[in-house]
Structure formats: C-alpha cells, structure tokens
Enzyme design. Structure first.
Site, PDB file in Angstrom:
ATOM      1  N   ASP A  47       0.852  -1.198   0.000  1.00  0.00           N
ATOM      2  CA  ASP A  47       0.000   0.000   0.000  1.00  0.00           C
ATOM      3  C   ASP A  47       0.883   1.242   0.000  1.00  0.00           C
ATOM      4  O   ASP A  47       1.551   1.538   0.981  1.00  0.00           O
ATOM      5  CB  ASP A  47      -0.899   0.012   1.240  1.00  0.00           C
ATOM      6  CG  ASP A  47      -1.866   1.188   1.206  1.00  0.00           C
ATOM      7  OD1 ASP A  47      -2.933   1.043   0.588  1.00  0.00           O
ATOM      8  OD2 ASP A  47      -1.528   2.267   1.765  1.00  0.00           O
ATOM      9  N   TYR A  52       3.278   9.644  -0.361  1.00  0.00           N
ATOM     10  CA  TYR A  52       4.352   9.054   0.450  1.00  0.00           C
ATOM     11  C   TYR A  52       5.737   9.220  -0.180  1.00  0.00           C
ATOM     12  O   TYR A  52       6.741   8.963   0.473  1.00  0.00           O
ATOM     13  CB  TYR A  52       4.097   7.551   0.713  1.00  0.00           C
ATOM     14  CG  TYR A  52       2.761   7.229   1.331  1.00  0.00           C
ATOM     15  CD1 TYR A  52       1.980   8.215   1.932  1.00  0.00           C
ATOM     16  CD2 TYR A  52       2.253   5.936   1.318  1.00  0.00           C
ATOM     17  CE1 TYR A  52       0.741   7.918   2.484  1.00  0.00           C
ATOM     18  CE2 TYR A  52       1.015   5.632   1.880  1.00  0.00           C
ATOM     19  CZ  TYR A  52       0.265   6.641   2.439  1.00  0.00           C
ATOM     20  OH  TYR A  52      -0.966   6.346   2.986  1.00  0.00           O
ATOM     21  N   LYS A  77      -2.606   5.956  -4.504  1.00  0.00           N
ATOM     22  CA  LYS A  77      -3.726   6.872  -4.230  1.00  0.00           C
ATOM     23  C   LYS A  77      -3.518   8.219  -4.909  1.00  0.00           C
ATOM     24  O   LYS A  77      -2.382   8.702  -5.015  1.00  0.00           O
ATOM     25  CB  LYS A  77      -3.847   7.092  -2.704  1.00  0.00           C
ATOM     26  CG  LYS A  77      -3.768   5.793  -1.910  1.00  0.00           C
ATOM     27  CD  LYS A  77      -3.971   5.984  -0.420  1.00  0.00           C
ATOM     28  CE  LYS A  77      -3.616   4.705   0.311  1.00  0.00           C
ATOM     29  NZ  LYS A  77      -2.222   4.642   0.796  1.00  0.00           N
ATOM     30  N   HIS A 110      -7.530   9.605  -2.297  1.00  0.00           N
ATOM     31  CA  HIS A 110      -6.913   9.559  -0.961  1.00  0.00           C
ATOM     32  C   HIS A 110      -7.794  10.223   0.117  1.00  0.00           C
ATOM     33  O   HIS A 110      -7.921   9.703   1.217  1.00  0.00           O
ATOM     34  CB  HIS A 110      -5.537  10.229  -1.027  1.00  0.00           C
ATOM     35  CG  HIS A 110      -4.568   9.765   0.002  1.00  0.00           C
ATOM     36  ND1 HIS A 110      -3.228   9.633  -0.232  1.00  0.00           N
ATOM     37  CD2 HIS A 110      -4.731   9.414   1.300  1.00  0.00           C
ATOM     38  CE1 HIS A 110      -2.608   9.206   0.861  1.00  0.00           C
ATOM     39  NE2 HIS A 110      -3.509   9.074   1.809  1.00  0.00           N
ATOM     40  N   SER A 235       6.435  -1.245   8.785  1.00  0.00           N
ATOM     41  CA  SER A 235       7.610  -1.343   9.648  1.00  0.00           C
ATOM     42  C   SER A 235       8.855  -1.320   8.780  1.00  0.00           C
ATOM     43  O   SER A 235       8.849  -1.824   7.660  1.00  0.00           O
ATOM     44  CB  SER A 235       7.581  -2.621  10.483  1.00  0.00           C
ATOM     45  OG  SER A 235       8.752  -2.679  11.278  1.00  0.00           O
ATOM     46  N   ARG A 240      10.113  -7.139  12.947  1.00  0.00           N
ATOM     47  CA  ARG A 240       8.681  -6.799  13.034  1.00  0.00           C
ATOM     48  C   ARG A 240       7.955  -7.115  11.730  1.00  0.00           C
ATOM     49  O   ARG A 240       6.778  -7.482  11.740  1.00  0.00           O
ATOM     50  CB  ARG A 240       8.514  -5.323  13.370  1.00  0.00           C
ATOM     51  CG  ARG A 240       8.955  -4.976  14.778  1.00  0.00           C
ATOM     52  CD  ARG A 240       8.862  -3.482  14.977  1.00  0.00           C
ATOM     53  NE  ARG A 240       9.167  -3.079  16.330  1.00  0.00           N
ATOM     54  CZ  ARG A 240       9.344  -1.818  16.703  1.00  0.00           C
ATOM     55  NH1 ARG A 240       9.230  -0.833  15.807  1.00  0.00           N
ATOM     56  NH2 ARG A 240       9.606  -1.527  17.953  1.00  0.00           N
TER      57      ARG A 240
HETATM   58  N1  LIG Z   1      -5.296   6.363   3.523  1.00  0.00           N
HETATM   59  C1  LIG Z   1      -4.754   7.071   4.488  1.00  0.00           C
HETATM   60  O1  LIG Z   1      -5.103   8.250   4.693  1.00  0.00           O
HETATM   61  C2  LIG Z   1      -3.709   6.462   5.347  1.00  0.00           C
HETATM   62  C3  LIG Z   1      -3.140   5.260   4.974  1.00  0.00           C
HETATM   63  N2  LIG Z   1      -2.164   4.684   5.747  1.00  0.00           N
HETATM   64  C4  LIG Z   1      -1.640   3.377   5.297  1.00  0.00           C
HETATM   65  O2  LIG Z   1      -1.666   2.451   6.408  1.00  0.00           O
HETATM   66  C5  LIG Z   1      -0.345   1.941   6.615  1.00  0.00           C
HETATM   67  C6  LIG Z   1      -0.127   1.573   8.070  1.00  0.00           C
HETATM   68  O3  LIG Z   1      -0.356   2.684   8.906  1.00  0.00           O
HETATM   69  P1  LIG Z   1       0.803   3.522   9.630  1.00  0.00           P
HETATM   70  O4  LIG Z   1       0.282   4.901   9.850  1.00  0.00           O
HETATM   71  O5  LIG Z   1       2.050   3.383   8.871  1.00  0.00           O
HETATM   72  O6  LIG Z   1       0.919   2.894  11.072  1.00  0.00           O
HETATM   73  P2  LIG Z   1       0.922   1.432  11.720  1.00  0.00           P
HETATM   74  O7  LIG Z   1      -0.285   1.367  12.601  1.00  0.00           O
HETATM   75  O8  LIG Z   1       1.150   0.388  10.710  1.00  0.00           O
HETATM   76  O9  LIG Z   1       2.181   1.535  12.696  1.00  0.00           O
HETATM   77  C7  LIG Z   1       3.494   1.713  12.229  1.00  0.00           C
HETATM   78  C8  LIG Z   1       4.397   1.992  13.428  1.00  0.00           C
HETATM   79  O10 LIG Z   1       4.374   0.882  14.325  1.00  0.00           O
HETATM   80  C9  LIG Z   1       5.680   0.339  14.475  1.00  0.00           C
HETATM   81  N3  LIG Z   1       5.539  -1.118  14.443  1.00  0.00           N
HETATM   82  C10 LIG Z   1       5.181  -1.890  13.362  1.00  0.00           C
HETATM   83  N4  LIG Z   1       5.111  -3.179  13.701  1.00  0.00           N
HETATM   84  C11 LIG Z   1       5.417  -3.258  15.019  1.00  0.00           C
HETATM   85  C12 LIG Z   1       5.526  -4.334  15.922  1.00  0.00           C
HETATM   86  N5  LIG Z   1       5.306  -5.589  15.545  1.00  0.00           N
HETATM   87  N6  LIG Z   1       5.874  -4.045  17.215  1.00  0.00           N
HETATM   88  C13 LIG Z   1       6.093  -2.779  17.614  1.00  0.00           C
HETATM   89  N7  LIG Z   1       6.003  -1.710  16.788  1.00  0.00           N
HETATM   90  C14 LIG Z   1       5.674  -1.957  15.496  1.00  0.00           C
HETATM   91  C15 LIG Z   1       6.498   0.880  13.324  1.00  0.00           C
HETATM   92  O11 LIG Z   1       7.854   1.056  13.722  1.00  0.00           O
HETATM   93  P3  LIG Z   1       9.135   0.653  12.829  1.00  0.00           P
HETATM   94  O12 LIG Z   1       8.865   1.019  11.424  1.00  0.00           O
HETATM   95  O13 LIG Z   1      10.221   1.466  13.473  1.00  0.00           O
HETATM   96  O14 LIG Z   1       9.356  -0.824  13.036  1.00  0.00           O
HETATM   97  C16 LIG Z   1       5.838   2.227  13.081  1.00  0.00           C
HETATM   98  O15 LIG Z   1       6.333   3.198  13.974  1.00  0.00           O
HETATM   99  C17 LIG Z   1       0.542   3.083   6.105  1.00  0.00           C
HETATM  100  O16 LIG Z   1       1.906   2.683   5.946  1.00  0.00           O
HETATM  101  C18 LIG Z   1      -0.181   3.463   4.842  1.00  0.00           C
HETATM  102  O17 LIG Z   1       0.102   2.509   3.826  1.00  0.00           O
HETATM  103  C19 LIG Z   1      -1.759   5.267   6.918  1.00  0.00           C
HETATM  104  C20 LIG Z   1      -2.277   6.487   7.312  1.00  0.00           C
HETATM  105  C21 LIG Z   1      -3.289   7.177   6.555  1.00  0.00           C
HETATM  106  O1  LIG Z   2      -1.992   8.473   4.029  1.00  0.00           O
HETATM  107  C1  LIG Z   2      -1.740   9.288   4.897  1.00  0.00           C
HETATM  108  C2  LIG Z   2      -0.701   9.071   5.882  1.00  0.00           C
HETATM  109  O2  LIG Z   2      -0.990   9.628   7.150  1.00  0.00           O
HETATM  110  C3  LIG Z   2      -1.311  10.994   7.122  1.00  0.00           C
HETATM  111  C4  LIG Z   2      -1.411  11.532   8.536  1.00  0.00           C
HETATM  112  O3  LIG Z   2      -2.297  10.823   9.335  1.00  0.00           O
HETATM  113  C5  LIG Z   2      -2.603  11.119   6.362  1.00  0.00           C
HETATM  114  O4  LIG Z   2      -2.991  12.447   6.273  1.00  0.00           O
HETATM  115  C6  LIG Z   2      -2.467  10.561   4.993  1.00  0.00           C
HETATM  116  O5  LIG Z   2      -3.712  10.404   4.438  1.00  0.00           O
END
Ligand SMILES: NC(=O)C1=CN([C@@H]2O[C@H](COP(=O)(O)OP(=O)(O)OC[C@H]3O[C@@H](n4cnc5c(N)ncnc54)[C@H](OP(=O)(O)O)[C@@H]3O)[C@@H](O)[C@H]2O)C=CC1
Ligand SMILES: O=C1CO[C@H](CO)[C@@H](O)[C@@H]1O
Length: 283
Positions: A47, A52, A77, A110, A235, A240
């Site tokens: 994703d 990004y 997106k 998005h 991650s 992880r």
């Molecule tokens: N459509 C939208 O508006 C949005 C979409 N997204 C999507 O969702 C995905 C996931 O959400 P995201 O916001 O990245 O957050 P997540 O909820 O996936 O959390 C990521 C964080 O958790 C840590 N982490 C991951 N796995 C573990 C584990 N097993 N134990 C402890 N810590 C862990 C990572 O650290 P580290 O990397 O240091 O290991 C990082 O800091 C995004 O990457 C994106 O693709 C996200 C936000 C908005």
């Molecule tokens: O994909 C995304 C990543 O996280 C951002 C902050 O929460 C969002 O705004 C964005 O949509």
C-alpha cells in the site's frame, strides 16, 4: 495451523490479499530494503500513495524481487491537489510511470476533500471509473470517505467503490463507516492498524497477548482480520516485518475479540485527521 494469507473477494470480481505492507513514512532510500524484505517474507500486497514519495522505490522493489508483476497486488492513491479530472488522469499516469508498471491493481481517491473543488469528488471518481473501463487499473476505491460521501457516490456514480481505506484500530473502531461498507459490499481497509504503535502498551491488549502467547501487535492485527478488514502494517524493522506476517496461524476467541472491540474511545481515539473537517489547500 498454516500461516496462509487469504485472498478476499472484491465487489468487482477481483481479489485482494487480506494482509499487506504499508509504506507511509518509509524514506525512499529505505524503501527497496523494507519492501524487499516484506516480499521475501511472503507479503504480496503493498500500500503506497503519491503522497508518500516512494512509489518509484516500491516499483523498483517489486521489479527486482524475482516475482512476476501479477503476483503482487499494488495500491496507490490520488493525491489531494489532483482532483480536477484532467489533473487526476495525469496524476494516475505519473503514478504508473513512477512505479514503471503498465497497470495498477487498486487506485484510491486519498481524501474526499469537503470544500476544495466545491466538494466535487464525484467528477474525480468518474475519472477512476474511466481508468478502470480502459483497463489501466483493475479495481478502484476511496479512502477516508464518511457515510455521507459514500451516499453521494451511490446516488451520482455508476461504480460502487471496491474498498474504503479508513483509520481503524482498537482505540478507534470507526464502526459506522465499517457498517455502511458491510451493507453495501465495500471492503474496509484499516489504516494505522496498530495506531502507529500507540495501542501496544494497552494493559488489556498486553494481557490477551500473554494469554495467547503472541505479541501485542500480532493480537491487534489478528483482531482486524477476524473482523473481516484488510490490514497493511508498516515497519522498517526486519524482525517486526516477520512478526506482523504471522497472524493466520492462531485465533482469538469471541471473548478476546469483544474485550478488544470494547477499547474503542470513539472520536477521542482517532489519531489522524477527521475527514469531516480535514481539507487541503494546495500552496
Ligand atoms: N489512507 C490514508 O489516509 C492512510 C493510509 N495509511 C496506510 O496504512 C499503513 C499503516 O499505517 P501507519 O500509519 O504506517 O501505522 P501502523 O499502525 O502500521 O504503525 C506503524 C508503526 O508501528 C511500528 N511497528 C510496526 N510493527 C510493530 C511491531 N510488531 N511491534 C512494535 N512496533 C511496530 C512501526 O515502527 P518501525 O517502522 O520502526 O518498526 C511504526 O512506527 C501506512 O503505511 C499506509 O500505507 C496510513 C495512514 C493514513
Ligand atoms: O496516508 C496518509 C498518511 O498519514 C497521514 C497523517 O495521518 C494522512 O494524512 C495521509 O492520508
């Protein structure tokens, strides 16, 4: 129990792997290694988003993985500044060029952007319908759409979104939007599934993790997939990336599922922007 990742049917006849790998906040320079590791572990769904800044590196990682293009499901997106139909068409082509793909598996709007462009995400959506008709993208969907946005699409558009990607985790269940999706055959994708790590010290989750002999992150991800949602934890830590993949070889019982669902704090649990008020004005 074998750790097999299910392919979930979409409303357009395609399927999507229930577990993927999210790349928000992965620096371009770190993206090939992170995505490469994920593909090596067995993830087959990535994703990303124009926002990004790492689409090119995602494409590179997929192309150098040794896997066929058709084995990996890739989502990107449409960024917020490109809602006008001509801009949306160009943005989609830029995404494909960055990835160096000749088609995309899933393309999402998005954010619905309530006031920018007079809230006219319907004309933007019609461009996604056109891209799908032309075979440039297999499935189309939306992200951060609330019930009112989905109702507008239902009234004014031809194609029902295949997915709605929304914030969801134990502190913010986002139940109303999820329920609309269930009734209307729109699959929910849960973004920030572990709330960017903020739920991982929760005492209830830690207790359940100890009871089932798994990590807290695995328990939370398991809760999502047992609810039927799609998840793609992010991650950059190899251990992880492996841990988050091991969630289809155990189950949570109904009592544990309910205890997690009951952690919902409603709006107070939201970590990201509220789509009802979030807007974006290009500079
Ligand atoms: N459509 C939208 O508006 C949005 C979409 N997204 C999507 O969702 C995905 C996931 O959400 P995201 O916001 O990245 O957050 P997540 O909820 O996936 O959390 C990521 C964080 O958790 C840590 N982490 C991951 N796995 C573990 C584990 N097993 N134990 C402890 N810590 C862990 C990572 O650290 P580290 O990397 O240091 O290991 C990082 O800091 C995004 O990457 C994106 O693709 C996200 C936000 C908005
Ligand atoms: O994909 C995304 C990543 O996280 C951002 C902050 O929460 C969002 O705004 C964005 O949509």
């Amino acid at each position: 129990m074998a750790n097999t990742i299910p392919d979930i049917p979409l409303n357009d006849g395609n399927t999507i792997p229930q577990l993927g790998f999210g790349v928000f906040q992965i620096e371009p320079k770190d993206t090939p290694a992170a995505v490469g590791k994920a593909l090596e572990v067995g993830y087959r769904h990535i994703d990303t988003a124009e926002m990004y800044g790492n689409e090119a590196e995602v494409g590179q990682a997929v192309r150098t993985s040794g896997l066929d293009r058709g084995e990996v499901f890739v989502t990107s997106k449409l960024n917020n500044g490109f809602h006008r139909p001509d801009d949306a068409r160009k943005a989609f082509e830029s995404t494909l060029q960055a990835l160096k793909f000749d088609y995309l598996d899933l393309f999402l709007i998005h954010w619905p952007l309530p006031t920018l462009y007079g809230g006219d995400f319907v004309s933007t959506w019609k461009v996604l319908e056109e891209l799908q008709r032309d075979g440039r993208v297999r499935s189309i969907g939306v992200s951060n759409f609330q019930v009112a946005h989905l109702e507008r699409l239902a009234a004014e558009a031809d194609v029902v979104p295949a997915v709605n990607q929304i914030e969801a985790h134990p502190y913010f269940g986002n139940e109303e939007v999820r329920a609309y999706g269930k009734v209307h055959n729109i699959l929910t994708e849960a973004w920030s599934p572990i709330a960017q790590g903020k739920v991982l010290d929760d005492p209830t989750l830690v207790d359940i993790a100890n009871e089932v002999g798994r990590t807290t992150a695995q328990v939370v991800l398991r809760w999502h997939v047992q609810r039927g949602d799609i998840v793609f934890p992010k991650s950059t830590t190899p251990k992880r990336i492996e841990e988050n993949f091991q969630i289809f070889d155990f189950e949570l019982d109904d009592a544990a599922m309910d205890r997690i669902t009951n952690l919902d704090k409603g709006e107070a649990g939201r970590q990201g922007p509220n789509p009802d008020t979030f807007d974006y004005v290009p500079s």
